[in-house]
Design an enzyme around this catalytic site. Structure first.
Site, PDB file in Angstrom:
ATOM      1  CB  CYS A  99     -55.527 -54.131  82.766  1.00  0.00           C
ATOM      2  SG  CYS A  99     -56.266 -52.819  81.738  1.00  0.00           S
ATOM      3  CG  HIS A 177     -54.000 -51.348  86.029  1.00  0.00           C
ATOM      4  ND1 HIS A 177     -53.013 -52.075  85.405  1.00  0.00           N
ATOM      5  CD2 HIS A 177     -54.761 -50.813  85.049  1.00  0.00           C
ATOM      6  CE1 HIS A 177     -53.159 -51.981  84.093  1.00  0.00           C
ATOM      7  NE2 HIS A 177     -54.213 -51.225  83.843  1.00  0.00           N
ATOM      8  CD  GLU A 179     -50.973 -53.266  88.027  1.00  0.00           C
ATOM      9  OE1 GLU A 179     -50.883 -52.798  86.886  1.00  0.00           O
ATOM     10  OE2 GLU A 179     -52.051 -53.678  88.499  1.00  0.00           O
TER      11      GLU A 179
END
Length: 237
Positions: A99, A177, A179
């Site tokens: 990001c 994202h 994660e």
């Protein structure tokens, strides 16, 4: 893929609260550790007087998200972070930008970052020309800015709103994202509450979606990380 004993990954995080910044690593923390990486976590914004980790023996640099803009040169910590990222690129340390990290990577490599006309929030599908590296998704988005990849890069994922992923040499820049998990999202929400940030989207609805998709999102992150590490380690350095 071949790494030395105890490979080291430098991870740059962003939030003035060290605890919240550390939680922003999300599932990448455990995923890197299960691949025997030692994590060296640093923040240029909340620890400006602390020397950053040495890059000479690092096998990987991960640059995480941030509530700040990668084009905001009024940020006192941004110039040192840009210089550090350039040092990593010069040293041929593979960079994974997430990001804000993907935006900053694009900027340092010669691309650009700007405010997006189509901000994205929540899980979205993306089109990909390299599904072994970046699968179609869905991937978690939470950004009001967007990058334009450098001319010499290859854009491997996009949608109608933005470029979503690019590769250049051993480096991978992501707009989304991978994660994301519930704890990461709750860390974001704690920072929003602290800073009085209001969104025009239903953040509670997105939280439910994160909770429902947590296991699948973790699996997609794991697959992406394996593909990125295999690709970056296979390239000459």
């Amino acid at each position: 893929m071949t790494y030395p004993n105890d490979p080291r990954a430098v991870v740059l995080v962003h939030d003035r609260d060290p605890a919240l910044a550390r939680r922003d690593i999300g599932t990448l923390d455990a995923e890197l550790r299960t691949r025997d990486f030692q994590l060296d976590v640093h923040s240029f914004d909340h620890s400006p007087d602390t020397a950053p980790p040495q890059l000479s023996d690092a096998q990987l640099l991960v640059v995480m998200g941030s509530p700040d803009a990668a084009y905001d040169d009024t940020l006192s910590w941004l110039e040192p972070e840009i210089a550090y990222l350039q040092d990593a690129i010069d040293a041929q340390v593979p960079v994974l930008g997430v990001c804000f990290g993907g935006q900053l990577l694009a900027r340092v490599l010669g691309g650009s970052v700007r405010k997006s006309e189509h901000p994205e929030y929540g899980f979205v599908e993306v089109e990909t020309s390299d599904p072994e590296l970046v699968a179609p998704g869905p991937w978690m988005e939470f950004h009001g800015d967007t990058f334009v990849a450098p001319a010499q890069a290859t854009v491997i994922a996009h949608n109608a709103a933005a470029q979503q992923a690019f590769v250049l040499g051993p480096h991978l820049g992501l707009q989304f994202h991978p994660e994301i998990d519930l704890d990461t999202y709750d860390a974001w929400a704690a920072a929003w509450a602290r800073d009085g940030v209001e969104h025009e989207v239903d953040v509670d609805r997105i939280r439910v979606a994160v909770a429902d998709a947590e296991a699948a999102a973790r699996a997609r992150c794991s697959t992406l990380l394996d593909a990125f590490l295999a690709r970056s380690s296979a390239l000459p350095r």
